[in-house]
Design an enzyme around this catalytic site. Structure first.
Site: not given
Length: 325
Positions: A123, A175
């Site tokens: 990764s 949000k």
């Protein structure tokens, strides 16, 4: 009686003066050593760098690290002839891996650079390895895990069972979503999916460009799996099997580096505890002023150790075995 009192007062006065000058001398000595150490690590010409190859190590989880960036910038200006980067990392944050990749790419523009994969370059660790024009891996190294993810715990059912409800007031539905306290809405999941796909597209594009892969070859390696070094060679994720000697031999053959150059460690994040000369000076001066307990703690590293807090918030480029396996 008066004579004895005067003697005692004089002795106390002398003792205070002696303590003052001892402390002053200790502070001056430590400051001088710190200044010398800072000068030697911040200057362009590092001790022992001339006529040698720098060995740097990328270990553990990768995150943003501006001390590491500064150290690599100093290495750019040093007189080291080339750089061997040893990587043993399962990855970390995508932002941290990108920052490290950019720093190594700038370094490679100034000095020949080769990567050696030790236990793992997965990764974000593989993103860092992509900065090199040549990647060497051991036969049993783990390489790849090309992909990104966002993970978060969802405690909604647990809170429901214990009778706890988290209330909130926010400016818009997305949000701070998801928050782990309520089921993830389809809109929040779609927003996260867009983030992951965009970062994944960047990662794929970087692998395709740096390893010169066509689309079918890229699809074969970019499904999140890790590969052994032996497999990675055939898949063009790495260039060669071997170790540091193999990497140095490539530098000699391809970059015309002298074959007899020594390889010396270059630390990316030196701490006070790593500076033996500074530790020794501190111990000696503190013992001289009558503070042996503090000196012993410094000698043992007890006051100079720091704990790495790996902040892994955000999008991750990280490999780890599945818990179900």
């Amino acid at each position: 009686m008066s004579f004895d009192s005067d003697v005692i007062v004089d002795r106390r006065r002398i003792r205070r003066k002696l303590t003052f000058w001892r402390v002053t001398a200790a502070v001056v000595a430590i400051a001088a050593v710190v200044a010398i150490g800072a000068a030697s690590t911040s200057s362009g010409s590092l001790p022992g760098s001339s006529g040698s190859i720098a060995r740097i190590k990328i270990d553990g989880l990768i995150r943003s690290d501006y001390d590491r960036v500064a150290a690599l910038e100093r290495l750019e200006k040093s007189s080291y002839e080339a750089v061997v980067v040893h990587i043993n990392s399962p990855g970390g944050t995508t932002a941290g891996a990108e920052q490290l990749y950019d720093s190594l790419a700038r370094l490679k523009a100034k000095k020949p650079l080769v990567v050696v994969v030790e236990g793992m370059a997965a990764s974000g660790g593989y993103i860092a390895a992509l900065s090199a024009d040549h990647i060497v891996a051991r036969q049993s190294s783990l390489v790849g895990s090309i992909g990104v993810l966002i993970q978060y715990p969802n405690l909604a059912e647990l809170l429901k069972n214990v009778g706890v409800k988290v209330e909130e007031v926010k400016s818009s539905p997305l949000k701070a979503a998801p928050n782990g306290f309520e089921p993830t809405s389809p809109e929040a999941r779609a927003a996260l999916d867009a983030l992951v796909k965009d970062s994944y597209a960047w990662f794929r594009g970087l692998v395709k460009e740096r390893r010169s892969l066509d689309d079918p070859s890229l699809d074969k390696v970019a499904d999140g799996r890790v590969f052994t070094g032996r497999q990675a060679v055939g898949l063009k994720l790495v260039d060669q099997l071997g170790d540091e000697k193999t990497a140095v031999a490539w530098l000699v053959a391809q970059k015309k580096i002298k074959a007899d150059l020594p390889v010396r460690d270059y630390k990316l994040s030196p701490r006070l505890g790593d500076m033996t000369f500074l530790r020794t000076a501190a111990v000696v001066t503190l013992e001289a002023v009558g503070l042996p307990s503090i000196a012993h703690k410094i000698a043992d590293g007890g006051m100079l150790q720091s704990v790495d807090q790996y902040g892994l918030d955000g999008i991750l480029a990280l490999w780890r075995p599945s818990a179900s396996n």
